[in-house]
Write a protein that holds these residues in place. Structure first.
Motif, mmCIF file in Angstrom:
data_model
loop_
_atom_site.group_PDB
_atom_site.id
_atom_site.type_symbol
_atom_site.label_atom_id
_atom_site.label_comp_id
_atom_site.label_asym_id
_atom_site.label_seq_id
_atom_site.Cartn_x
_atom_site.Cartn_y
_atom_site.Cartn_z
ATOM 1 N N LYS A 1 47.815 30.641 29.816
ATOM 2 C CA LYS A 1 46.727 31.446 29.261
ATOM 3 C C LYS A 1 46.751 31.400 27.735
ATOM 4 C CE LYS A 1 43.602 34.852 29.278
ATOM 5 N NZ LYS A 1 42.202 34.673 29.753
ATOM 6 N N SER A 2 47.942 31.514 27.176
ATOM 7 C CA SER A 2 48.106 31.485 25.724
ATOM 8 C C SER A 2 49.577 31.278 25.404
ATOM 9 C CB SER A 2 47.610 32.784 25.077
ATOM 10 O OG SER A 2 48.408 33.875 25.511
ATOM 11 N N VAL B 1 52.600 36.527 33.890
ATOM 12 C CA VAL B 1 54.037 36.400 33.666
ATOM 13 C C VAL B 1 54.223 35.832 32.269
ATOM 14 C CG1 VAL B 1 56.184 35.287 34.364
ATOM 15 C CG2 VAL B 1 54.574 36.075 36.103
ATOM 16 N N LEU B 2 55.094 36.458 31.498
ATOM 17 C CA LEU B 2 55.345 36.042 30.123
ATOM 18 C C LEU B 2 56.745 35.429 30.050
ATOM 19 C CD1 LEU B 2 54.134 36.045 27.263
ATOM 20 C CD2 LEU B 2 55.147 38.294 26.917
ATOM 21 N N LEU C 1 52.348 32.639 28.107
ATOM 22 C CA LEU C 1 51.739 33.578 29.044
ATOM 23 C C LEU C 1 51.080 32.788 30.164
ATOM 24 C CD1 LEU C 1 51.099 36.644 29.472
ATOM 25 C CD2 LEU C 1 48.885 36.170 28.384
ATOM 26 N N LEU C 2 51.499 33.048 31.393
ATOM 27 C CA LEU C 2 51.029 32.296 32.552
ATOM 28 C C LEU C 2 50.151 33.167 33.446
ATOM 29 C CD1 LEU C 2 54.350 30.463 33.514
ATOM 30 C CD2 LEU C 2 52.504 29.650 32.032
ATOM 31 N N GLU C 3 49.158 32.538 34.072
ATOM 32 C CA GLU C 3 48.259 33.236 34.977
ATOM 33 C C GLU C 3 47.872 32.309 36.125
ATOM 34 O OE1 GLU C 3 44.449 34.159 33.293
ATOM 35 O OE2 GLU C 3 44.099 32.106 32.600
ATOM 36 N N LYS C 4 47.378 32.913 37.202
ATOM 37 C CA LYS C 4 46.832 32.140 38.320
ATOM 38 C C LYS C 4 45.335 31.987 38.125
ATOM 39 C CE LYS C 4 46.339 33.898 42.518
ATOM 40 N NZ LYS C 4 46.651 34.367 43.894
ATOM 41 N N THR C 5 44.848 30.760 38.295
ATOM 42 C CA THR C 5 43.420 30.511 38.151
ATOM 43 C C THR C 5 42.881 29.896 39.440
ATOM 44 O OG1 THR C 5 43.597 28.248 37.315
ATOM 45 C CG2 THR C 5 43.829 30.039 35.719
ATOM 46 N N ASP C 6 41.560 29.844 39.552
ATOM 47 C CA ASP C 6 40.932 29.236 40.724
ATOM 48 C C ASP C 6 40.531 27.792 40.460
ATOM 49 O OD1 ASP C 6 38.876 29.650 38.981
ATOM 50 O OD2 ASP C 6 37.674 30.916 40.318
#
Length: 300
Positions: free
Chosen positions: A6-7, A112-113, A142-147
């Motif tokens: 994410k960033s 999740v960072l 910074l991690l995220e789940k995407t579609d």
């Protein structure tokens, strides 16, 4: 669905030599860049190894979490945040990606960072030296789940038999009353060649295991930097063009656990637009290595 970055954030400010403060600054930078609030971070994973004053307890992750302002209050209806240390040297960030993937895929956290950073325990050094070859810095991812299908693929690991090639330890017999400010780091003769060998094995697994095959002409390389020439030598070994080696920037030297994140943070989006994938490779003590292919989101 993918697990995506994410960033990112980075800290190399000379105002502090604390790995805790550097990591917290990087964490705050990553959250600010993403436009999210600290309470949205479900898990913080710290992968830093060399710590302020050789601290072992409490978990450094908890101290970074506090300094970053994450999970300090528990308002009704907001999930609690937690943090932990995951230490595996230069490979730690990619191990943390494995753990973060499991957490995000099961909706155990929204974000999740992953933070990392190292410092000499004396807190008196900022630049590498012969007896401590690491840059004092901090980085956060910074991690995220995407579609979307963009994001990290499986993390592949490799290790070689024999002596560890490089290692750091507290020499209790020699420290005396100075145990909080001393650490011993040893690099064996020929350590770079051994790290290149094991990195090549892990990278080969990641390249060979990429779904649909990997076009190396459209692949950038971000690797750890145990020596200045390591990334270029690894690229040549893998058949990746020299100009596809990314991410040295303001960090001149081996940022150790922060190296991969710091390198990605410094890459301009316009440069990444020229590639479809990024091959992340880390190699360090063991000797061991980890590698994964990161599929970039298509540009408009």
């Amino acid at each position: 669905m993918g697990i995506s970055i994410k960033s990112t954030g980075m800290s190399v400010a000379t105002a502090t030599t604390s790995a805790i403060e550097h990591s917290a600054r990087a964490a705050r930078g990553a959250m600010s860049s993403a436009g999210i609030e600290p309470e949205q971070v479900g898990v913080l994973i710290n992968t830093g190894v060399y710590r302020d004053s050789n601290l072992f307890e409490p978990a450094i992750a908890a101290l970074i979490q506090r300094e970053a302002g994450i999970g300090l209050e528990y308002p009704e209806g907001v999930s609690r945040s937690f943090s932990f240390d995951l230490m595996n040297g230069a490979c730690g960030v990619l191990n943390a990606v494995q753990v973060a993937t499991a957490l995000l895929e099961t909706d155990s956290a929204q974000y999740v960072l992953v933070v990392s950073g190292d410092t000499h325990p004396s807190l008196q050094r900022r630049r590498p030296a012969a007896d401590f070859p690491f840059v004092t810095a901090g980085a956060a991812m910074l991690l995220e789940k995407t579609d979307t299908p963009s994001g990290f693929g499986p993390v592949h690991v490799a290790e070689l038999e024999g002596t560890p090639a490089t290692r750091g330890f507290a020499n209790i017999a020699e420290m005396g009353v100075h145990g909080r400010s001393l650490v011993t780091v040893e690099r064996e003769d020929g350590f770079e060649e051994r790290l290149l060998e094991v990195a090549g094995v892990a990278a080969g697994k990641a390249i060979g295991g990429h779904e649909g095959g990997l076009d190396l002409s459209r692949t950038a390389l971000i690797s750890s930097r145990p020596t200045a020439g390591f990334p270029a030598a690894l690229a040549a070994q893998l058949g990746i063009a020299p100009e596809a080696v990314l991410g040295s920037g303001v960090v001149e030297g081996d940022a150790h656990t922060a190296a991969l994140t710091a390198a990605y943070h410094q890459v301009d989006e316009a440069i990444l637009a020229g590639y479809d994938t990024v091959l992340f490779v880390a190699a360090g003590a063991g000797p061991s290595a980890a590698a994964t292919v990161y599929r970039l989101a298509p540009t408009a």
